[in-house]
Structure formats: C-alpha cells, structure tokens
Write a protein that holds these residues in place. Structure first.
Motif, PDB file in Angstrom:
ATOM      1  N   ASP A 119       3.900   6.958   9.292  1.00  0.00           N
ATOM      2  CA  ASP A 119       2.958   6.644   8.220  1.00  0.00           C
ATOM      3  C   ASP A 119       2.841   5.134   8.052  1.00  0.00           C
ATOM      4  N   THR A 142       0.973   1.892   5.851  1.00  0.00           N
ATOM      5  CA  THR A 142       0.323   1.563   4.590  1.00  0.00           C
ATOM      6  C   THR A 142       0.032   0.071   4.530  1.00  0.00           C
ATOM      7  N   GLY A 160      -0.983  -3.045   1.605  1.00  0.00           N
ATOM      8  CA  GLY A 160      -1.001  -3.300   0.173  1.00  0.00           C
ATOM      9  C   GLY A 160      -1.179  -4.758  -0.167  1.00  0.00           C
ATOM     10  N   ARG A 213       0.215  -2.904  -5.004  1.00  0.00           N
ATOM     11  CA  ARG A 213      -0.420  -1.592  -4.878  1.00  0.00           C
ATOM     12  C   ARG A 213      -0.786  -1.394  -3.416  1.00  0.00           C
ATOM     13  N   ALA A 214      -0.319  -0.274  -2.862  1.00  0.00           N
ATOM     14  CA  ALA A 214      -0.638   0.072  -1.480  1.00  0.00           C
ATOM     15  C   ALA A 214      -1.748   1.111  -1.473  1.00  0.00           C
ATOM     16  N   THR A 215      -2.157   1.505  -0.287  1.00  0.00           N
ATOM     17  CA  THR A 215      -3.215   2.499  -0.166  1.00  0.00           C
ATOM     18  C   THR A 215      -2.810   3.833  -0.777  1.00  0.00           C
ATOM     19  N   ILE A 216      -1.509   4.121  -0.819  1.00  0.00           N
ATOM     20  CA  ILE A 216      -1.042   5.405  -1.332  1.00  0.00           C
ATOM     21  C   ILE A 216      -0.223   5.265  -2.612  1.00  0.00           C
ATOM     22  N   ASP A 217       0.615   4.248  -2.697  1.00  0.00           N
ATOM     23  CA  ASP A 217       1.585   4.138  -3.773  1.00  0.00           C
ATOM     24  C   ASP A 217       1.826   2.668  -4.105  1.00  0.00           C
ATOM     25  N   TYR A 218       2.758   2.424  -5.004  1.00  0.00           N
ATOM     26  CA  TYR A 218       3.167   1.057  -5.324  1.00  0.00           C
ATOM     27  C   TYR A 218       4.166   0.567  -4.290  1.00  0.00           C
ATOM     28  N   ILE A 219       4.167  -0.740  -4.048  1.00  0.00           N
ATOM     29  CA  ILE A 219       5.121  -1.301  -3.095  1.00  0.00           C
ATOM     30  C   ILE A 219       5.939  -2.392  -3.781  1.00  0.00           C
TER      31      ILE A 219
END
Length: 144
Positions: free
Chosen positions: A87, A89, A91, A116-122
């Motif tokens: 996977d 990502t 951000g 903020r990443a494409t899916i979640d926070y980083i």
C-alpha cells in the motif's frame, strides 16, 4: 539514493547530514539531509526504513530568530510518500521543531507534526544527531 546524494553534495551552501540513533534499536534506519538555503530557511529530505515500511518526506522549514544559520525553533510544511507492504500513500502536513548547533558543527534536532494522507493521518517525528558541512561559524547572525 542518487537523489539523496545529489541533494547532499550537489549544492555549495551548508549541508547537514543527520541520523536517528534510536530507530537503529528497532532494526530500522532514518537518515536526513538538510540544505541551508538562507539564514532562516532550510529544505530537509528524510528517509525511513523499518521492516516492511518505507517513508520519505521533503520539508521546507522556516527558522525563527536563528543565532547561527538555520538553528533554533522552526516551523514548516512537509510532503511525504510512504509504503507499507504494497500500500502506497501520499500526504502533506505541518511540522515544528527545534535544532541545536554546537561550535563544532554537531547538530541535534527534534521535530514533530501531523499531516493528512490520501487515506488517513500521517505523523511526523524526528530525533536526529548529525553534522553540518561547510560551516565555519563566520556567519553568526548579530543580535540587536
């Protein structure tokens, strides 16, 4: 790796080479290179490898009231690319930190932030020791 080497050696101004010694305990590697652009600006490239995790960030950092070029409290914006297993990502986020620079050009830096990443926070975290190349401390910024 070639981008990392170019970043470190290709420019003529001051460059810092940094590593996170704590992550070595977890069988990982975190290395960074920061190019000092001006007295109060730097561009930082950081790479992390831990087991099946790869993450790379590029940050622009502004230093508030530096005593010796690009030291002290800083704030900036970063962009990152990460891969966990298969996977990937991308951000963007904000970070802040503090850098100490000794008279012998030894660097200690701690930084944190969130993005903020494409899916979640980083998360963004660094605890680095390193060395500043091409510094002779003639460029101490006078305080008034």
């Amino acid at each position: 790796c070639s981008i990392f080497c170019f970043f470190a050696l290709g420019l003529k101004s001051q460059t810092e080479i940094k590593i996170n010694p704590i992550i070595l305990l977890f069988e990982g590697v975190q290395v960074g290179v920061e190019q000092i652009i001006k007295d109060d600006w730097g561009v930082d490239l950081d790479v992390i490898f831990v087991e099946q995790i790869f993450y790379s960030t590029l940050a622009g950092k502004y230093y508030f009231n530096p005593k010796i070029r690009a030291d002290g409290f800083n704030f900036g914006i970063f962009t990152g690319v990460g891969a966990v297993d298969s996977d990937t990502t991308i951000g963007i986020g904000f970070m802040g930190g503090y850098k100490w620079l000794s008279r012998k050009n030894v660097v200690f830096e701690i930084s944190g932030g969130i993005g903020r990443a494409t899916i979640d926070y980083i998360p963004y975290f660094k605890l680095h020791f390193g060395y500043r190349l091409n510094s002779k401390h003639k460029d101490i910024i006078p305080t008034e």
